[in-house]
Write an enzyme that holds these catalytic residues in place. Structure first.
Site, PDB file in Angstrom:
ATOM      1  CB  ILE A 199      40.790  18.356  25.055  1.00  0.00           C
ATOM      2  CG1 ILE A 199      41.601  18.303  26.362  1.00  0.00           C
ATOM      3  CG2 ILE A 199      40.834  17.001  24.371  1.00  0.00           C
ATOM      4  CD1 ILE A 199      41.045  17.374  27.411  1.00  0.00           C
ATOM      5  N   GLY A 254      25.226  20.885  24.916  1.00  0.00           N
ATOM      6  CA  GLY A 254      24.866  19.939  23.867  1.00  0.00           C
ATOM      7  C   GLY A 254      25.590  18.619  23.950  1.00  0.00           C
ATOM      8  CD  GLU A 300      26.912  22.412  21.430  1.00  0.00           C
ATOM      9  OE1 GLU A 300      25.743  22.067  21.602  1.00  0.00           O
ATOM     10  OE2 GLU A 300      27.761  22.407  22.337  1.00  0.00           O
ATOM     11  N   GLY A 318      33.356  20.480  20.426  1.00  0.00           N
ATOM     12  CA  GLY A 318      33.033  21.419  21.481  1.00  0.00           C
ATOM     13  C   GLY A 318      34.129  22.455  21.665  1.00  0.00           C
ATOM     14  CG  LEU A 340      34.298  19.510  34.665  1.00  0.00           C
ATOM     15  CD1 LEU A 340      33.388  20.315  35.593  1.00  0.00           C
ATOM     16  CD2 LEU A 340      35.569  20.304  34.354  1.00  0.00           C
ATOM     17  CE  LYS A 359      41.638  21.832  43.425  1.00  0.00           C
ATOM     18  NZ  LYS A 359      41.044  21.876  44.792  1.00  0.00           N
TER      19      LYS A 359
END
Length: 431
Positions: free
Chosen positions: A219, A336, A238, A215, A313, A361
């Protein structure tokens, strides 16, 4: 009639091409840099002439004039995935959102569950046989072309002519306009020590000869940087970006050991640099296909040793992933992720890997939580998740009980939050 004569007859200015749009239409626009700037700028300039026109796209790169919150009754964006250009409007309720798996968008269009009245798309110059290539994003656009009343192309010599199922014939085109502007470039994200640590754990899990889906994000790119000592990797993904291109240049990606489409890289959209786009041009090593081919879990799983690397997340102690919202506020979309998690789970010796920093944060918030924040959009279910990686290690969850999952997730949480997470897990009867 000769294809060149058809081309001449259908050529017009971007402003004139907009005349094919009618009130109430849904305009389908390809992913990312497949969006046609000249056409979308012309639409923006004329937006007050229309009523209830929607522009549907999975990832807008540029914030065009039609994003104006004062003119949403005229032209309104319909996000299939939020990015920097559309996120604020989505969170403010000025942009609509259509939830869907990326792989299923073509089916939504072909079955009439998602409207496709007009297609706007960037295209390569026409070849001698009358074909254009939608090489920057075949995605759901090919299905939309089959359904649309009007297909309008922005033909640009900077768009590569790629191989695969991404070609449109001049006879399918209603109108076309020409532009020569450079295709938008999207740089690599910044990588810090946390991303590097996660990347090292993931790289250690990837064996020579594996086929990768990677993706977009810091990272995944940190993973790519640590694969330089691997051999004969393959690509079925993808998105193809500059990280993958660097592995090709270093001889790490050869596609020789792929059992499905050996010798070929497969992707549905490109997002990166001019160098990447040039690499796609008439290159027999890569094919661009619609997303219901690249992301179909059954098809992708035909690659043995498929490793899918995607980010989230927030994740709870059972493994449920909230990858697309901050509580109830939309942030991105399903994309995807689920497609490839399921594909890797089905693949022989496959590995579905979810990555995330342990905190947000400045270490004040744990991303590993007892339960997802209220309103969070659940992206990938606990039943699909297998490997989870933070900078503190790897948790393998499939086949594990709820208690074992909680223990494994707490072990890779930030040390400052482990005691609290353990107490919360006891309250939830998980420990």
């Amino acid at each position: 009639m000769q294809v060149q004569e058809l081309y001449r007859q259908k050529s017009c200015s971007a402003s004139d091409a907009i005349a094919h749009v009618r009130d109430g239409d849904t305009i389908i626009v390809p992913t990312g840099v497949g969006e046609p700037p000249s056409l979308l700028n012309a639409l923006s300039e004329q937006r007050r002439q229309f009523r209830d026109v929607k522009v549907a796209q999975i990832l807008a790169v540029k914030k065009y004039g039609y994003f104006d919150p004062e003119t949403t009754a005229h032209v309104r964006h319909l996000a299939l995935f939020f990015g920097a250009a559309s996120r604020a409007g989505g969170q403010a309720g000025q942009i609509d959102f259509l939830p869907a798996y990326f792989s299923e968008l073509p089916a939504l269009i072909s079955r009439g569950w998602m409207a496709s009245d007009v297609v706007f798309a960037m295209a390569s110059p026409m070849d001698e046989h009358g074909y254009f290539a939608l090489s920057l994003a075949a995605d759901y656009t090919m299905a939309a072309i089959a359904k649309a009343r009007a297909v309008i192309l922005e033909v640009n010599p900077n768009v590569p002519f790629a191989y695969g199922a991404c070609h449109v014939h001049i006879s399918q085109v209603t109108a076309l306009t020409e532009s020569t502007d450079a295709v938008a470039e999207v740089g690599l994200p910044k990588i810090g020590p946390v991303q590097q640590a996660i990347g090292k754990y993931v790289a250690d899990m990837i064996e020579d000869g594996s086929t990768l889906q990677i993706g977009y994000g810091g990272i995944p790119d940190a993973v790519v940087m640590q694969l330089t000592d691997k051999k004969d990797l393959g690509i079925h993904t993808e998105m193809i970006g500059d990280g993958i291109l660097s592995l090709i240049e270093q001889g790490v990606v050869t596609n020789r050991r792929k059992n499905f489409m050996p010798g070929k890289m497969v992707a549905t959209f490109a997002l990166g640099s001019r160098k990447l786009y040039q690499f796609l041009h008439r290159n027999p090593a890569i094919e661009m296909h619609p997303v219901d081919f690249t992301n179909d879990p059954y098809i992708a799983a035909q690659n043995d040793n498929l490793v899918a690397i995607n980010a989230t997340l927030q994740i709870d102690l059972l493994g449920q992933c909230g990858s697309e919202s901050l509580a109830h506020l939309p942030y991105s979309g399903t994309g995807g992720q689920v497609d490839f998690v399921r594909a890797a789970n089905r693949s022989k010796n496959g590995k579905a890997i979810i990555v995330l920093p342990s905190t947000a944060k400045e270490d004040s918030i744990s991303r590993v939580v007892p339960v997802l924040s209220p309103g969070t959009h659940v992206t990938t279910s606990k039943n699909d998740i297998n490997y989870v990686v933070t900078e503190y290690g790897v948790a393998q969850l499939r086949g594990k009980s709820a208690r074992q999952r909680a223990e494994a997730m707490i072990a890779i949480a930030h040390p400052d939050f482990r005691t609290t997470l353990r107490e919360q897990a006891r309250q939830l009867q998980l420990l």
